[in-house]
Design a protein around this motif. Sequence first.
Motif, PDB file in Angstrom:
ATOM      1  N   LYS A  26       0.751  -1.227   0.212  1.00 46.46           N
ATOM      2  CA  LYS A  26       0.239   0.141   0.237  1.00 46.46           C
ATOM      3  C   LYS A  26       1.130   1.821   0.030  1.00 46.46           C
ATOM      4  N   VAL A  27       0.518   1.873  -0.737  1.00 47.19           N
ATOM      5  CA  VAL A  27       1.498   3.354  -1.281  1.00 47.19           C
ATOM      6  C   VAL A  27       0.159   4.560  -0.336  1.00 47.19           C
ATOM      7  N   TYR A  28       1.787   5.458  -0.150  1.00 48.65           N
ATOM      8  CA  TYR A  28       0.863   6.674   0.447  1.00 48.65           C
ATOM      9  C   TYR A  28       1.582   8.194   0.359  1.00 48.65           C
ATOM     10  N   GLU A  29       1.188   9.334  -0.092  1.00 48.69           N
ATOM     11  CA  GLU A  29       1.564  10.127  -1.007  1.00 48.69           C
ATOM     12  C   GLU A  29       1.904  11.684   0.043  1.00 48.69           C
ATOM     13  N   VAL A  30       3.380  11.528   0.700  1.00 57.44           N
ATOM     14  CA  VAL A  30       4.295  12.202   0.701  1.00 57.44           C
ATOM     15  C   VAL A  30       3.256  14.092   1.356  1.00 57.44           C
ATOM     16  N   LYS A  31       2.467  14.119   2.374  1.00 58.87           N
ATOM     17  CA  LYS A  31       2.082  16.008   1.912  1.00 58.87           C
ATOM     18  C   LYS A  31       2.730  16.881   3.408  1.00 58.87           C
ATOM     19  N   GLU A  32       2.711  17.559   2.985  1.00 61.81           N
ATOM     20  CA  GLU A  32       3.068  19.267   4.272  1.00 61.81           C
ATOM     21  C   GLU A  32       2.289  19.305   5.386  1.00 61.81           C
ATOM     22  N   GLY A  33       2.921  19.404   6.244  1.00 60.89           N
ATOM     23  CA  GLY A  33       1.965  18.812   8.164  1.00 60.89           C
ATOM     24  C   GLY A  33       2.691  19.943   8.708  1.00 60.89           C
ATOM     25  N   THR A  34       2.055  19.764   9.875  1.00 60.95           N
ATOM     26  CA  THR A  34       2.599  20.375  10.904  1.00 60.95           C
ATOM     27  C   THR A  34       2.398  19.460  12.853  1.00 60.95           C
ATOM     28  N   ILE A  35       2.701  19.090  13.384  1.00 58.02           N
ATOM     29  CA  ILE A  35       2.714  18.690  15.159  1.00 58.02           C
ATOM     30  C   ILE A  35       2.641  19.483  15.648  1.00 58.02           C
ATOM     31  N   ASN A  42      14.133  18.867   3.771  1.00 56.42           N
ATOM     32  CA  ASN A  42      15.757  19.459   3.237  1.00 56.42           C
ATOM     33  C   ASN A  42      16.798  18.296   3.948  1.00 56.42           C
ATOM     34  N   THR A  43      16.301  17.263   3.701  1.00 54.61           N
ATOM     35  CA  THR A  43      17.118  15.972   4.454  1.00 54.61           C
ATOM     36  C   THR A  43      17.927  15.705   2.946  1.00 54.61           C
ATOM     37  N   ASN A  44      19.151  16.213   2.603  1.00 51.86           N
ATOM     38  CA  ASN A  44      19.785  14.983   1.384  1.00 51.86           C
ATOM     39  C   ASN A  44      20.169  13.587   1.791  1.00 51.86           C
ATOM     40  N   TYR A  45      19.265  12.945   0.333  1.00 55.96           N
ATOM     41  CA  TYR A  45      19.097  12.260  -0.341  1.00 55.96           C
ATOM     42  C   TYR A  45      17.764  11.225   0.606  1.00 55.96           C
ATOM     43  N   GLY A  46      16.894  12.159   0.898  1.00 58.27           N
ATOM     44  CA  GLY A  46      15.510  11.820   1.403  1.00 58.27           C
ATOM     45  C   GLY A  46      14.636  12.712   0.488  1.00 58.27           C
ATOM     46  N   ILE A  47      13.345  12.335   1.476  1.00 59.77           N
ATOM     47  CA  ILE A  47      12.239  12.273  -0.185  1.00 59.77           C
ATOM     48  C   ILE A  47      11.624  14.286   0.225  1.00 59.77           C
ATOM     49  N   SER A  48      10.784  14.199  -0.845  1.00 62.93           N
ATOM     50  CA  SER A  48      10.557  14.923  -1.120  1.00 62.93           C
ATOM     51  C   SER A  48       9.041  14.860  -1.126  1.00 62.93           C
ATOM     52  N   LEU A  49       8.057  16.364  -0.840  1.00 57.81           N
ATOM     53  CA  LEU A  49       6.976  16.969  -1.231  1.00 57.81           C
ATOM     54  C   LEU A  49       6.568  16.410  -2.056  1.00 57.81           C
ATOM     55  N   TYR A  50       5.190  15.188  -2.120  1.00 62.00           N
ATOM     56  CA  TYR A  50       4.599  13.976  -3.351  1.00 62.00           C
ATOM     57  C   TYR A  50       4.956  12.943  -3.703  1.00 62.00           C
ATOM     58  N   ASP A  51       6.031  12.753  -2.765  1.00 60.60           N
ATOM     59  CA  ASP A  51       6.671  11.288  -3.165  1.00 60.60           C
ATOM     60  C   ASP A  51       5.851  10.420  -2.967  1.00 60.60           C
ATOM     61  N   ARG A  52       5.966   9.369  -3.523  1.00 59.97           N
ATOM     62  CA  ARG A  52       4.978   7.872  -3.058  1.00 59.97           C
ATOM     63  C   ARG A  52       5.946   6.973  -1.746  1.00 59.97           C
ATOM     64  N   ILE A  53       5.264   6.587  -0.896  1.00 61.39           N
ATOM     65  CA  ILE A  53       6.246   5.553   0.176  1.00 61.39           C
ATOM     66  C   ILE A  53       5.653   4.400   0.750  1.00 61.39           C
ATOM     67  N   ALA A  54       6.136   3.530   1.092  1.00 60.40           N
ATOM     68  CA  ALA A  54       5.644   2.414   1.052  1.00 60.40           C
ATOM     69  C   ALA A  54       4.479   2.701   2.599  1.00 60.40           C
ATOM     70  N   LEU A  55       3.683   2.490   2.938  1.00 58.34           N
ATOM     71  CA  LEU A  55       2.407   2.422   4.316  1.00 58.34           C
ATOM     72  C   LEU A  55       3.073   2.033   5.177  1.00 58.34           C
ATOM     73  N   ASP A  56       3.717   0.755   4.475  1.00 57.14           N
ATOM     74  CA  ASP A  56       4.386  -0.620   5.872  1.00 57.14           C
ATOM     75  C   ASP A  56       5.521  -0.514   5.706  1.00 57.14           C
ATOM     76  N   GLY A  57       6.667  -0.254   6.444  1.00 50.22           N
ATOM     77  CA  GLY A  57       8.086   0.329   5.898  1.00 50.22           C
ATOM     78  C   GLY A  57       8.101  -1.179   6.363  1.00 50.22           C
ATOM     79  N   SER A  58       7.392  -2.129   7.119  1.00 47.83           N
ATOM     80  CA  SER A  58       8.220  -3.361   8.237  1.00 47.83           C
ATOM     81  C   SER A  58       8.146  -4.272   7.517  1.00 47.83           C
ATOM     82  N   THR A  59       6.937  -4.601   6.640  1.00 46.54           N
ATOM     83  CA  THR A  59       7.266  -5.301   5.862  1.00 46.54           C
ATOM     84  C   THR A  59       7.579  -5.241   4.019  1.00 46.54           C
TER      85      THR A  59
END
Length: 461
Positions: free
Chosen positions: A48-57, A437-454
């Motif tokens: 399953k895939v998740y699209e990276v968004k901007e947010g605040t915590i 702004n992490t080098n070699y990291g992810i960007s806005l709207y990248d698609r990532i695996a929702l469950d990284g452990s699998t």
Amino acid sequence: MKKDRNKSSNTIKFQKDFKFNISIVIVIIIFIYVLFHVFSFLTDKNIKVYEVKEGTISDSIQKDALALRDEEVYYSEKNGTIKYFKKNSSRVGIKSIIYSIDTTGEITNKINNITPNTDKLNNSMLNGVFNELDSFVEGYSDSNFIRAGILKDNISSELEQIQNDNALDTLDADIDAAIKSGQYSLYYAPKAGLFMTTIDGFEDVNIDNFDMDSFDVNKMNKVTFSSNTSVKEKDPIYKIITGDRWNLLFPVSDSEINTLKDEEYINIRFMQDDYTTYAQSKIIKQGTKDYMSLEFDDSIERYADNRFLTIELLLNNKKGLKIPNSAITTKEFFVIPKNYFMKGNDSNKQGLMVKKSGGNEFINPTIYYETDDAYYIDNELIDSKDYILKPNSNEEYRVDTKTDELQGVYNVNKGYAVFKQIVILNQNKEYAIVDKNTNYGISLYDRIALDGSTVKENDMI
């Protein structure tokens, strides 16, 4: 006469040529293709895939706070029927007409019954209505529909004020005659500030004389004054809030003091309408108890009618890329000193010379992270027991000399999983805010695996 059975037949049989049917071949290929994908779907991992968004915590503390302002209550000078010419919580200038008292009620009835002359209305008169509508539209949300009722009341007050101003012009001669006879009196603002037609009994409480009883909401006696009602001499009839600075005050525990003592300015969210602003904070002691004072230089009109407000202190407020915690995983890497890297094979990419028994081999490993003196690589092109050679030197370095784990997620933009390192800025039970702004990291709207452990490196999706 008998026929000769051995006599050759006149019928000639031709062997049929094989005809190639492209349609059948295409159908077979499509069938095999569909069968392959059905098999792959049933046997492969369903990522399953998740699209990276901007947010605040934010970390937050919720408090019920006491509002303190510079307030002065004013009283009626005579008996009669009162008529207000300014709406509650409106700005007034010194010497502007704010109310009238009519000893017989005659002029007040004429003002109430007069029909407004809409031909005389202009943008200046309607500015208050326009401002109310603009404020409502800007702050509207489905979760806070209660503001629609507030808007209705505010617009009604604005229109009533327009009617009153119109009436004063229309009935100018009648009003002058009533004033001369002592029947009718107009009163003007003694000070500039916020004109309020509500009092609650807490007007004399200030930052120097409050105590724990000041936080007892049951001791508040809120009274709202309205037009066309009878008043007596020395009855309270309005108040004026002077100045734009005001304070919110609430008691704090020892643990909260440790959290808040170094916060000079705090981002505050008002739970009533979800409005946020900054306030200057200070810990003060009154008697044996500690309190926090928040000083504001804005929004006094917004909450002028509230003595007690529920607020949220937004601490450690972090904004970045918002990802679910389920996507976060770890991966182990070889930590290779930067001085072992070189450029080779006609490439500008950094690479390593690996020592092999059959001859040295130059590789270009993927770099996942870097520090000041090292790069992080995985085991895709190199083995943990391999040795690498330092450029222009006889020094060797065993690949697994130093390893380290990185937190990250699996990026699946290209249809296969690629680990990307993340730096977590803040985190709650469900989500994390990571540095964008992490080098070699992810960007806005990248698609990532929702469950990284699998997921593992290069897994297909």
